[in-house]
Design a protein around this motif. Structure first.
Motif, mmCIF file in Angstrom:
data_model
loop_
_atom_site.group_PDB
_atom_site.id
_atom_site.type_symbol
_atom_site.label_atom_id
_atom_site.label_comp_id
_atom_site.label_asym_id
_atom_site.label_seq_id
_atom_site.Cartn_x
_atom_site.Cartn_y
_atom_site.Cartn_z
ATOM 1 N N GLY A 1 -3.422 9.800 -14.177
ATOM 2 C CA GLY A 1 -2.027 9.381 -14.254
ATOM 3 C C GLY A 1 -1.591 8.604 -13.034
ATOM 4 O O GLY A 1 -0.911 7.573 -13.132
ATOM 5 N N GLY A 2 -1.986 9.076 -11.865
ATOM 6 C CA GLY A 2 -1.627 8.381 -10.634
ATOM 7 C C GLY A 2 -2.313 7.035 -10.504
ATOM 8 O O GLY A 2 -1.710 6.048 -10.080
ATOM 9 N N LEU A 3 -3.579 6.977 -10.895
ATOM 10 C CA LEU A 3 -4.333 5.731 -10.803
ATOM 11 C C LEU A 3 -3.783 4.683 -11.766
ATOM 12 O O LEU A 3 -3.627 3.510 -11.400
ATOM 13 N N THR A 4 -3.437 5.089 -12.970
ATOM 14 C CA THR A 4 -2.894 4.152 -13.958
ATOM 15 C C THR A 4 -1.539 3.612 -13.509
ATOM 16 O O THR A 4 -1.296 2.399 -13.556
ATOM 17 N N ALA A 5 -0.662 4.496 -13.062
ATOM 18 C CA ALA A 5 0.667 4.051 -12.617
ATOM 19 C C ALA A 5 0.561 3.177 -11.378
ATOM 20 O O ALA A 5 1.283 2.175 -11.257
ATOM 21 N N ALA A 6 -0.328 3.528 -10.450
ATOM 22 C CA ALA A 6 -0.492 2.719 -9.240
ATOM 23 C C ALA A 6 -1.049 1.341 -9.584
ATOM 24 O O ALA A 6 -0.616 0.333 -9.005
ATOM 25 N N ALA A 7 -1.978 1.272 -10.522
ATOM 26 C CA ALA A 7 -2.547 -0.026 -10.906
ATOM 27 C C ALA A 7 -1.507 -0.909 -11.596
ATOM 28 O O ALA A 7 -1.437 -2.114 -11.337
ATOM 29 N N VAL A 8 -0.691 -0.320 -12.461
ATOM 30 C CA VAL A 8 0.353 -1.097 -13.134
ATOM 31 C C VAL A 8 1.389 -1.576 -12.120
ATOM 32 O O VAL A 8 1.815 -2.740 -12.143
ATOM 33 N N PHE A 9 1.781 -0.692 -11.189
ATOM 34 C CA PHE A 9 2.734 -1.105 -10.154
ATOM 35 C C PHE A 9 2.136 -2.194 -9.266
ATOM 36 O O PHE A 9 2.818 -3.170 -8.926
ATOM 37 N N LEU A 10 0.873 -2.043 -8.900
ATOM 38 C CA LEU A 10 0.198 -3.046 -8.067
ATOM 39 C C LEU A 10 0.153 -4.388 -8.779
ATOM 40 O O LEU A 10 0.385 -5.433 -8.164
ATOM 41 N N LEU A 11 -0.110 -4.383 -10.068
ATOM 42 C CA LEU A 11 -0.156 -5.618 -10.846
ATOM 43 C C LEU A 11 1.205 -6.314 -10.844
ATOM 44 O O LEU A 11 1.300 -7.512 -10.534
ATOM 45 N N PHE A 12 2.264 -5.568 -11.158
ATOM 46 C CA PHE A 12 3.586 -6.190 -11.237
ATOM 47 C C PHE A 12 4.107 -6.624 -9.871
ATOM 48 O O PHE A 12 4.682 -7.700 -9.739
ATOM 49 N N TYR A 13 3.887 -5.808 -8.848
ATOM 50 C CA TYR A 13 4.401 -6.153 -7.519
ATOM 51 C C TYR A 13 3.652 -7.346 -6.939
ATOM 52 O O TYR A 13 4.266 -8.250 -6.367
ATOM 53 N N ALA B 1 0.833 -1.212 0.000
ATOM 54 C CA ALA B 1 0.000 0.000 0.000
ATOM 55 C C ALA B 1 0.864 1.257 0.000
ATOM 56 O O ALA B 1 0.603 2.198 -0.755
ATOM 57 N N PHE B 2 1.883 1.310 0.839
ATOM 58 C CA PHE B 2 2.731 2.507 0.890
ATOM 59 C C PHE B 2 3.541 2.679 -0.399
ATOM 60 O O PHE B 2 3.709 3.807 -0.880
ATOM 61 N N PHE B 3 4.042 1.579 -0.960
ATOM 62 C CA PHE B 3 4.730 1.680 -2.241
ATOM 63 C C PHE B 3 3.788 2.160 -3.336
ATOM 64 O O PHE B 3 4.142 3.004 -4.162
ATOM 65 N N THR B 4 2.572 1.629 -3.340
ATOM 66 C CA THR B 4 1.598 2.001 -4.366
ATOM 67 C C THR B 4 1.198 3.458 -4.243
ATOM 68 O O THR B 4 1.088 4.169 -5.253
ATOM 69 N N VAL B 5 0.998 3.937 -3.037
ATOM 70 C CA VAL B 5 0.649 5.349 -2.827
ATOM 71 C C VAL B 5 1.800 6.250 -3.270
ATOM 72 O O VAL B 5 1.591 7.267 -3.932
ATOM 73 N N GLY B 6 3.029 5.875 -2.928
ATOM 74 C CA GLY B 6 4.185 6.674 -3.339
ATOM 75 C C GLY B 6 4.344 6.733 -4.846
ATOM 76 O O GLY B 6 4.549 7.810 -5.422
ATOM 77 N N ILE B 7 4.245 5.580 -5.505
ATOM 78 C CA ILE B 7 4.343 5.542 -6.968
ATOM 79 C C ILE B 7 3.187 6.315 -7.593
ATOM 80 O O ILE B 7 3.367 7.060 -8.562
ATOM 81 N N GLY B 8 1.993 6.176 -7.030
ATOM 82 C CA GLY B 8 0.832 6.887 -7.562
ATOM 83 C C GLY B 8 0.985 8.395 -7.463
ATOM 84 O O GLY B 8 0.671 9.121 -8.409
ATOM 85 N N LEU B 9 1.481 8.882 -6.317
ATOM 86 C CA LEU B 9 1.681 10.333 -6.163
ATOM 87 C C LEU B 9 2.762 10.854 -7.098
ATOM 88 O O LEU B 9 2.619 11.927 -7.693
ATOM 89 N N LEU B 10 3.849 10.099 -7.231
ATOM 90 C CA LEU B 10 4.932 10.534 -8.114
ATOM 91 C C LEU B 10 4.458 10.619 -9.567
ATOM 92 O O LEU B 10 4.689 11.625 -10.247
ATOM 93 N N PHE B 11 3.768 9.592 -10.026
ATOM 94 C CA PHE B 11 3.325 9.607 -11.412
ATOM 95 C C PHE B 11 2.126 10.520 -11.632
ATOM 96 O O PHE B 11 1.912 10.992 -12.754
ATOM 97 N N ALA B 12 1.354 10.798 -10.588
ATOM 98 C CA ALA B 12 0.293 11.796 -10.715
ATOM 99 C C ALA B 12 0.905 13.170 -10.959
ATOM 100 O O ALA B 12 0.400 13.955 -11.768
ATOM 101 N N ARG B 13 2.003 13.449 -10.287
ATOM 102 C CA ARG B 13 2.687 14.723 -10.501
ATOM 103 C C ARG B 13 3.342 14.770 -11.887
ATOM 104 O O ARG B 13 3.270 15.788 -12.582
ATOM 105 N N ILE B 14 3.981 13.668 -12.284
ATOM 106 C CA ILE B 14 4.626 13.627 -13.606
ATOM 107 C C ILE B 14 3.592 13.813 -14.706
ATOM 108 O O ILE B 14 3.801 14.585 -15.656
#
Length: 156
Positions: free
Chosen positions: A86-98, A43-56
């Motif tokens: 952007g954040g939701l897509t990146a978080a979902a892809v990260f969640l899938l792979f992790y 969850a914490f990794f997904t939130v961090g990746i989601g926030l980073l890619f939401a900003r990007i």
């Protein structure tokens, strides 16, 4: 601006609390040897990746030369802006792979994270109302959509 971050933090707390409540005694996670520590790490990794890619994604869509400065890119307090898709897509892809790498049950993990996200969405919606000027036609249908999606997710 401070209220924006307070409501984003409250959304994070609601997300984590809902994730804890729905997954604490789940038999599939117990059989697959997935502990609450594993879920909260994810969850914490997904939130961090989601926030980073939401900003990007926000910087790429609403491009300005000021965002080329790395300090401006990370100063969300003074230059606000996050992109939910952007954040939701990146978080979902990260969640899938992790989750696939750690051999977690994918459908169950996505279900629990989806329900937890639905409990946090109203806080993010309220936070964006502090950033934008209030337009009554812009803010009419989202609470209804969130309530319907949450009701569907809880009934499943």
């Amino acid at each position: 601006m401070l209220l924006y971050f307070i409501f984003l933090f409250l959304g994070l707390i609601a997300f984590l609390f809902t994730l804890y409540e729905v997954s604490k005694d789940d038999t599939l996670f117990i059989r697959k040897n997935v502990t609450l520590d594993n879920l909260f790490t994810l969850a914490f990794f997904t939130v961090g990746i989601g926030l980073l890619f939401a900003r990007i994604f926000y910087v790429l869509v609403d491009f300005s030369l000021t965002y080329l400065n790395p300090l401006v890119f990370f100063l969300i307090m003074y230059y606000p802006g996050l992109s939910f898709p952007g954040g939701l897509t990146a978080a979902a892809v990260f969640l899938l792979f992790y989750a696939r790498r750690k051999k977690m049950p994918l459908g169950h993990t996505f279900d629990f994270f989806g329900i937890s996200l639905l409990s946090a969405m109203p806080f993010g919606y309220i936070a964006t109302m502090f950033l934008n000027s209030f337009n009554p036609f812009q803010h009419v249908f989202l609470p209804v959509v969130v309530a319907v999606l949450y009701g569907i997710g809880v009934s499943i």
